[in-house]
Design a protein around this motif. Structure first.
Motif, PDB file in Angstrom:
ATOM      1  N   GLY A   1      -1.881  16.901  32.389  1.00  0.00           N
ATOM      2  CA  GLY A   1      -2.364  15.778  32.571  1.00  0.00           C
ATOM      3  C   GLY A   1      -1.800  15.164  31.442  1.00  0.00           C
ATOM      4  N   ASN A   2      -1.557  15.518  30.611  1.00  0.00           N
ATOM      5  CA  ASN A   2      -0.768  15.218  29.170  1.00  0.00           C
ATOM      6  C   ASN A   2       0.363  14.417  29.295  1.00  0.00           C
ATOM      7  OD1 ASN A   2      -1.581  13.567  26.292  1.00  0.00           O
ATOM      8  ND2 ASN A   2      -0.079  15.619  25.613  1.00  0.00           N
ATOM      9  N   THR A   3       1.743  14.798  30.388  1.00  0.00           N
ATOM     10  CA  THR A   3       2.506  15.553  30.555  1.00  0.00           C
ATOM     11  C   THR A   3       3.134  13.852  31.312  1.00  0.00           C
ATOM     12  OG1 THR A   3       3.135  17.377  30.257  1.00  0.00           O
ATOM     13  CG2 THR A   3       5.220  16.156  31.517  1.00  0.00           C
ATOM     14  N   VAL A   4       1.941  13.807  32.062  1.00  0.00           N
ATOM     15  CA  VAL A   4       1.938  12.197  33.108  1.00  0.00           C
ATOM     16  C   VAL A   4       1.469  11.435  32.723  1.00  0.00           C
ATOM     17  CG1 VAL A   4       0.522  11.812  35.786  1.00  0.00           C
ATOM     18  CG2 VAL A   4       1.661  14.222  34.951  1.00  0.00           C
ATOM     19  N   SER A   5       0.396  11.301  32.183  1.00  0.00           N
ATOM     20  CA  SER A   5       0.191  10.320  30.890  1.00  0.00           C
ATOM     21  C   SER A   5       1.022   9.321  29.992  1.00  0.00           C
ATOM     22  CB  SER A   5      -0.821  10.226  30.385  1.00  0.00           C
ATOM     23  OG  SER A   5      -1.588  11.518  29.323  1.00  0.00           O
ATOM     24  N   TRP A   6       1.968  10.815  29.523  1.00  0.00           N
ATOM     25  CA  TRP A   6       2.888  10.317  28.056  1.00  0.00           C
ATOM     26  C   TRP A   6       3.883   8.957  29.123  1.00  0.00           C
ATOM     27  CZ3 TRP A   6       4.309  11.105  23.025  1.00  0.00           C
ATOM     28  CH2 TRP A   6       3.348  10.907  22.297  1.00  0.00           C
ATOM     29  N   ILE A   7       4.262   9.668  30.178  1.00  0.00           N
ATOM     30  CA  ILE A   7       5.381   9.295  31.244  1.00  0.00           C
ATOM     31  C   ILE A   7       4.563   7.741  30.942  1.00  0.00           C
ATOM     32  CG2 ILE A   7       6.631   9.326  33.144  1.00  0.00           C
ATOM     33  CD1 ILE A   7       6.575  12.367  32.962  1.00  0.00           C
ATOM     34  N   GLY A   8       3.715   7.819  31.877  1.00  0.00           N
ATOM     35  CA  GLY A   8       3.169   6.446  32.624  1.00  0.00           C
ATOM     36  C   GLY A   8       3.408   5.893  30.874  1.00  0.00           C
ATOM     37  N   GLN A   9       2.098   5.946  29.340  1.00  0.00           N
ATOM     38  CA  GLN A   9       2.623   5.093  28.745  1.00  0.00           C
ATOM     39  C   GLN A   9       4.120   5.124  28.105  1.00  0.00           C
ATOM     40  OE1 GLN A   9      -0.478   7.169  25.369  1.00  0.00           O
ATOM     41  NE2 GLN A   9      -0.027   9.118  27.007  1.00  0.00           N
ATOM     42  N   GLY A  10       4.992   5.886  28.029  1.00  0.00           N
ATOM     43  CA  GLY A  10       6.056   5.111  27.857  1.00  0.00           C
ATOM     44  C   GLY A  10       6.994   4.514  28.868  1.00  0.00           C
ATOM     45  N   MET A  11       6.516   3.947  30.044  1.00  0.00           N
ATOM     46  CA  MET A  11       6.790   3.057  31.311  1.00  0.00           C
ATOM     47  C   MET A  11       5.827   1.567  30.623  1.00  0.00           C
ATOM     48  SD  MET A  11       6.289   5.085  34.412  1.00  0.00           S
ATOM     49  CE  MET A  11       5.955   3.066  35.409  1.00  0.00           C
ATOM     50  N   THR A  12       4.796   1.621  29.997  1.00  0.00           N
ATOM     51  CA  THR A  12       4.245   0.374  29.603  1.00  0.00           C
ATOM     52  C   THR A  12       4.284   0.363  28.214  1.00  0.00           C
ATOM     53  OG1 THR A  12       1.576   1.067  30.797  1.00  0.00           O
ATOM     54  CG2 THR A  12       2.182  -0.041  28.695  1.00  0.00           C
ATOM     55  N   THR A  13       4.614   1.333  27.293  1.00  0.00           N
ATOM     56  CA  THR A  13       5.219   0.699  25.667  1.00  0.00           C
ATOM     57  C   THR A  13       6.917   0.093  26.312  1.00  0.00           C
ATOM     58  OG1 THR A  13       4.838   2.322  24.963  1.00  0.00           O
ATOM     59  CG2 THR A  13       6.529   2.035  23.604  1.00  0.00           C
ATOM     60  N   LEU A  14       8.013   0.185  27.636  1.00  0.00           N
ATOM     61  CA  LEU A  14       8.590  -0.725  27.798  1.00  0.00           C
ATOM     62  C   LEU A  14       7.928  -1.573  28.184  1.00  0.00           C
ATOM     63  CD1 LEU A  14      11.799  -1.098  27.431  1.00  0.00           C
ATOM     64  CD2 LEU A  14      11.647  -0.165  29.929  1.00  0.00           C
ATOM     65  N   ALA A  15       7.378  -2.349  29.203  1.00  0.00           N
ATOM     66  CA  ALA A  15       7.130  -3.169  29.847  1.00  0.00           C
ATOM     67  C   ALA A  15       6.286  -4.478  28.882  1.00  0.00           C
ATOM     68  CB  ALA A  15       5.986  -3.245  31.283  1.00  0.00           C
ATOM     69  N   ILE A  16       5.589  -3.664  27.814  1.00  0.00           N
ATOM     70  CA  ILE A  16       5.410  -5.154  26.694  1.00  0.00           C
ATOM     71  C   ILE A  16       6.812  -5.474  26.438  1.00  0.00           C
ATOM     72  CG2 ILE A  16       3.893  -4.741  24.465  1.00  0.00           C
ATOM     73  CD1 ILE A  16       1.871  -3.067  26.072  1.00  0.00           C
ATOM     74  N   SER A  17       6.778  -4.552  26.057  1.00  0.00           N
ATOM     75  CA  SER A  17       8.300  -5.221  24.468  1.00  0.00           C
ATOM     76  C   SER A  17       9.123  -6.170  26.330  1.00  0.00           C
ATOM     77  CB  SER A  17       9.399  -4.039  23.980  1.00  0.00           C
ATOM     78  OG  SER A  17       8.461  -3.190  23.077  1.00  0.00           O
ATOM     79  N   LEU A  18       9.603  -5.435  26.616  1.00  0.00           N
ATOM     80  CA  LEU A  18       9.938  -6.456  28.009  1.00  0.00           C
ATOM     81  C   LEU A  18       9.482  -7.977  28.324  1.00  0.00           C
ATOM     82  CD1 LEU A  18      11.580  -4.010  29.927  1.00  0.00           C
ATOM     83  CD2 LEU A  18      12.954  -5.151  28.892  1.00  0.00           C
ATOM     84  N   GLN A  19       7.525  -8.113  28.536  1.00  0.00           N
ATOM     85  CA  GLN A  19       7.410  -8.690  28.389  1.00  0.00           C
ATOM     86  C   GLN A  19       7.196  -9.905  27.222  1.00  0.00           C
ATOM     87  OE1 GLN A  19       3.348  -8.033  29.933  1.00  0.00           O
ATOM     88  NE2 GLN A  19       2.581 -10.255  30.768  1.00  0.00           N
ATOM     89  N   VAL A  20       6.810  -9.687  25.997  1.00  0.00           N
ATOM     90  CA  VAL A  20       6.777 -10.242  25.117  1.00  0.00           C
ATOM     91  C   VAL A  20       7.974 -10.666  24.552  1.00  0.00           C
ATOM     92  CG1 VAL A  20       7.084  -9.872  22.546  1.00  0.00           C
ATOM     93  CG2 VAL A  20       5.416  -8.378  23.503  1.00  0.00           C
ATOM     94  N   TYR A  21       9.354 -10.241  24.914  1.00  0.00           N
ATOM     95  CA  TYR A  21      10.870 -10.940  25.097  1.00  0.00           C
ATOM     96  C   TYR A  21      10.309 -11.851  25.979  1.00  0.00           C
ATOM     97  CZ  TYR A  21      15.105 -12.101  24.348  1.00  0.00           C
ATOM     98  OH  TYR A  21      16.913 -12.834  24.297  1.00  0.00           O
ATOM     99  N   ASP A  22       9.914 -11.392  26.825  1.00  0.00           N
ATOM    100  CA  ASP A  22       9.993 -12.646  28.035  1.00  0.00           C
ATOM    101  C   ASP A  22       9.351 -13.742  28.251  1.00  0.00           C
ATOM    102  OD1 ASP A  22      10.760 -13.660  30.859  1.00  0.00           O
ATOM    103  OD2 ASP A  22       8.900 -13.000  31.815  1.00  0.00           O
ATOM    104  N   ILE A  23       8.041 -13.738  27.171  1.00  0.00           N
ATOM    105  CA  ILE A  23       7.287 -14.849  26.908  1.00  0.00           C
ATOM    106  C   ILE A  23       7.732 -15.486  25.548  1.00  0.00           C
ATOM    107  CG2 ILE A  23       5.528 -15.408  25.658  1.00  0.00           C
ATOM    108  CD1 ILE A  23       3.463 -12.928  27.783  1.00  0.00           C
ATOM    109  N   THR A  24       8.695 -14.864  24.644  1.00  0.00           N
ATOM    110  CA  THR A  24       9.035 -15.659  23.104  1.00  0.00           C
ATOM    111  C   THR A  24      10.522 -16.618  23.082  1.00  0.00           C
ATOM    112  OG1 THR A  24       8.613 -13.501  21.825  1.00  0.00           O
ATOM    113  CG2 THR A  24       6.889 -14.111  21.980  1.00  0.00           C
ATOM    114  N   ARG A  25      11.093 -14.863  23.673  1.00  0.00           N
ATOM    115  CA  ARG A  25      12.487 -15.299  23.604  1.00  0.00           C
ATOM    116  C   ARG A  25      12.972 -14.627  22.585  1.00  0.00           C
ATOM    117  NH1 ARG A  25      14.721 -13.365  28.606  1.00  0.00           N
ATOM    118  NH2 ARG A  25      13.311 -14.848  30.100  1.00  0.00           N
ATOM    119  N   SER A  26      12.371 -13.658  21.474  1.00  0.00           N
ATOM    120  CA  SER A  26      12.108 -13.387  19.617  1.00  0.00           C
ATOM    121  C   SER A  26      12.451 -12.349  19.300  1.00  0.00           C
ATOM    122  CB  SER A  26      10.929 -14.386  19.163  1.00  0.00           C
ATOM    123  OG  SER A  26      11.182 -13.820  17.467  1.00  0.00           O
ATOM    124  N   THR A  27      13.080 -11.924  19.149  1.00  0.00           N
ATOM    125  CA  THR A  27      13.035  -9.958  19.000  1.00  0.00           C
ATOM    126  C   THR A  27      12.233 -10.083  17.661  1.00  0.00           C
ATOM    127  OG1 THR A  27      15.543 -10.038  17.607  1.00  0.00           O
ATOM    128  CG2 THR A  27      15.762 -10.026  19.849  1.00  0.00           C
TER     129      THR A  27
END
Length: 387
Positions: A32-58
């Protein structure tokens, strides 16, 4: 004979899977921890991409890490104290449910077209609070599920979980966001938490010994006083700080990629990935760790190997040799983590294990950031190779 009653077949090389066979509760918790860690890794990247998409600011993307770091440090010690006060199963269940709910909120906002950066920052901060409550409780459960001789193998398996989340999660996240949008990544992360929630649900009650002995009071200061009386445990934190603060080169990778190797962002990606690949291999080929008895000496040797590999990386100007030594450093980090966690789990009494893990969480959250600052300062005064 092995622990499972089968004939021994010589020295073990690959990871020892005995903990997975020995305890169904641990097996479900690990999966369960392995599956959820992979999911959290996906979300971490997705949030970073979404923030950049909104702000265009590193800079705005960099704030994602800050909004995650501060709650981990602030609530890390508190989460450990809570884990030494309440039923750890219940705490793990509710904190995992909170993380799942936040992933659902991200998905709902993405489907609704609600793209606001402060909403994302708020979710990141709340996710960190849930992690600060969940991690100490989950770690304190493991010595209750397995015999002491199986703790090195269990910690090696845990290292594979974390490294897989860091490697596989972002790769899958990038693909899924590219094909299905942010909402697809968040929905998959929400579904992935189902495995962790099921594992927690199936666990027996995990009341810490302190509840039965002293009425359920657990002080953060008591946990720090306990560390002051245990030099062996205290030195594990000190050696880890040395490795993370004095020899943590990740902040220099963008500069190094261009100055040393004439590369670009892809070269930086290789430099970032190399220690993670080495760490994953360290977990895969960890069968020998169960034969080591002097864990403190193993930690110091692993920390020395980490520092030496980083120093040699600073001297080489061949990309493939540099990647090799970064992978060696990642392997050494896994070895250090396996024995460090084993010492902490075995040496701390059950009523202190949550607070012990809370200190680990704070150290692991803050150490690399301080190391990044020191690396930048030294590189600015001297050179990246000097750092």
């Amino acid at each position: 004979m092995t622990a499972t009653g089968t004939p021994a077949r010589g020295p073990r090389i690959l990871a020892d899977l005995t903990p997975l066979r020995l305890s169904a509760h641990y097996r479900r918790l690990w999966l369960g921890n392995t599956v959820s860690w992979i999911g959290q890794g996906m979300t971490t990247l997705a949030i970073s991409l979404q923030v950049y998409d909104i702000t265009r600011s590193t800079f705005s993307v960099g704030l994602v890490g800050l909004f995650s770091l501060v709650p981990l440090i602030v609530f890390g010690l508190y989460g450990g104290a809570v884990a030494d006060t309440v039923d750890r199963r219940v705490l793990g269940l509710w904190s995992a449910a909170g993380s799942a709910g936040l992933s659902a909120a991200l998905a709902a906002a993405a489907f609704a077209g609600f793209h606001h950066v402060w909403f994302l920052y708020g979710v990141v901060a709340l996710q960190a609070v849930c992690a600060a409550l969940n991690s100490p409780a989950r770690s304190a459960m493991i010595p209750r599920l397995l015999p002491p001789e199986q703790l090195p193998a269990a910690n090696a398996l845990s290292s594979m979980t974390m490294t897989s989340g860091m490697l596989i999660g972002p790769m899958l996240g990038g693909l899924i966001v590219g094909y299905g949008g942010y909402q697809a990544a968040y929905v998959i992360d929400f579904a992935a938490f189902g495995a962790a929630l099921y594992a927690m649900w199936r666990l027996p009650s995990m009341l810490p010994d302190r509840d039965r002995a002293k009425g359920g009071r657990a002080s953060v200061l008591d946990g720090l006083r306990f560390l002051a009386t245990r030099p062996n445990i205290r030195m594990t934190f000190f050696s880890d700080f040395c490795a993370m603060i004095l020899a943590h080169p990740r902040a220099l990778f963008p500069a190094v990629a261009g100055l040393w190797y004439g590369g670009d962002a892809r070269t930086t990606g290789l430099l970032v990935a190399a220690p993670a690949v080495g760490a994953l291999l360290g977990g895969v080929f960890s069968g020998w760790t169960g034969r080591i008895r002097r864990h403190g000496a193993a930690i110091l040797l692993a920390v020395a190997a980490w520092g030496t590999a980083i120093a040699v990386f600073g001297l080489t100007r061949n990309l493939w040799l540099g990647l090799l030594f970064l992978a060696v450093a990642g392997w050494a980090d896994t070895v250090s983590m396996v024995f460090r966690n084993t010492m902490l789990q075995a040496a701390a009494p059950d009523e202190m294990r949550g607070r012990r893990q809370g200190v680990v969480l704070v150290v692991r959250a803050g150490g690399p950031r301080r190391g990044a600052v020191l690396a930048r300062v030294v590189a600015g005064v001297t050179t990246p190779a000097g750092a």
